[in-house]
Design a protein around this motif. Structure first.
Motif, mmCIF file in Angstrom:
data_model
loop_
_atom_site.group_PDB
_atom_site.id
_atom_site.type_symbol
_atom_site.label_atom_id
_atom_site.label_comp_id
_atom_site.label_asym_id
_atom_site.label_seq_id
_atom_site.Cartn_x
_atom_site.Cartn_y
_atom_site.Cartn_z
ATOM 1 N N SER A 71 0.830 -1.205 0.000
ATOM 2 C CA SER A 71 0.000 0.000 0.000
ATOM 3 C C SER A 71 0.867 1.259 0.000
ATOM 4 O O SER A 71 0.555 2.237 -0.679
ATOM 5 N N LEU A 98 -5.916 1.638 -1.146
ATOM 6 C CA LEU A 98 -7.175 1.460 -0.414
ATOM 7 C C LEU A 98 -7.559 -0.022 -0.345
ATOM 8 O O LEU A 98 -7.981 -0.521 0.703
ATOM 9 N N MET A 146 -7.854 4.821 5.484
ATOM 10 C CA MET A 146 -8.684 4.412 4.351
ATOM 11 C C MET A 146 -9.656 5.529 3.966
ATOM 12 O O MET A 146 -9.923 5.750 2.778
ATOM 13 N N LEU A 149 -7.523 7.956 2.053
ATOM 14 C CA LEU A 149 -7.261 7.459 0.697
ATOM 15 C C LEU A 149 -8.484 7.614 -0.202
ATOM 16 O O LEU A 149 -8.364 7.995 -1.373
ATOM 17 N N THR A 150 -9.666 7.350 0.342
ATOM 18 C CA THR A 150 -10.902 7.537 -0.431
ATOM 19 C C THR A 150 -11.049 8.998 -0.843
ATOM 20 O O THR A 150 -11.366 9.308 -1.999
ATOM 21 N N TRP A 176 -0.543 8.055 5.511
ATOM 22 C CA TRP A 176 -0.606 6.626 5.231
ATOM 23 C C TRP A 176 0.750 5.948 5.455
ATOM 24 O O TRP A 176 0.825 4.836 5.959
#
Length: 196
Positions: A71, A98, A146, A149-150, A176
């Protein structure tokens, strides 16, 4: 198309906003204290911690480590693509990160289920108290990450990667990477550290 080095400060580049780095620094201080508590308690109860570690599933831990490393690679690749104004690549790479985060969540649920089915809970002993607490705090970070990231996927959709937009993308990416770093230390402490 602008070159990848356009607008770079020749003195160096600190990715993201300063406020994000203050948050990251505070989080690192908190986790450093948590890690110190773990090492102190482990030194006091070596047998309990050694036996606890032996009951962890190293395969699950390794899979989650590979997911987190992958990731982070996706996120770093997304930032490089954004600097080259490659909108679709940027979005796909953030999407890959993600997906890895979702994979991490799924594996952790299997792992927690395995422990609970074996009667291992936060009240079993000090090792499992710290295991569930630390990995739970980290899982909260993964969940927040997450969400970040979205948001980055939608934020990158319009392109127009000017300096301000790149800085915002870098801020999310830096958070992240923190989540990844914390897991690597947790994996080493919980799953790998043997007798001194």
């Amino acid at each position: 198309m602008p070159s990848s080095g356009a607008g770079r400060d020749p003195r160096g580049h600190m990715p993201g906003e300063e406020g994000v780095w203050l948050f990251i620094g505070g989080d690192l201080i908190l986790f450093t204290l948590l890690f110190a508590v773990f090492l102190h308690m482990r030194a006091e109860q070596l047998t309990v911690f050694t036996e606890g570690r032996a009951q962890l599933n190293q395969t699950w831990g390794l899979i989650n480590t590979l997911l987190m490393l992958t990731s982070s690679w996706c996120v770093a690749t997304a930032i490089q693509a954004a600097r080259r104004h490659q909108v679709q690549v940027t979005m796909r790479c953030f999407g890959g990160a993600l997906a890895c985060g979702l994979g991490f969540w799924t594996v952790k649920c299997f792992e927690y289920s395995e422990k609970l089915s074996a009667g291992l809970t936060i009240t079993t002993n000090d090792f499992f108290m710290l295991y569930f607490t630390y990995t739970g705090i980290h899982l909260i970070h993964v969940t927040i990450g997450m969400g970040v990231l979205t948001a980055l996927i939608f934020y990158a959709r319009s392109g127009n990667f000017d300096a301000a937009k790149l800085r915002n993308l870098e801020s999310g990416a830096s958070f992240w990477h923190l989540v990844d770093l914390l897991w690597i230390v947790l994996f080493a402490l919980l799953y790998l550290v043997g007798a001194p």
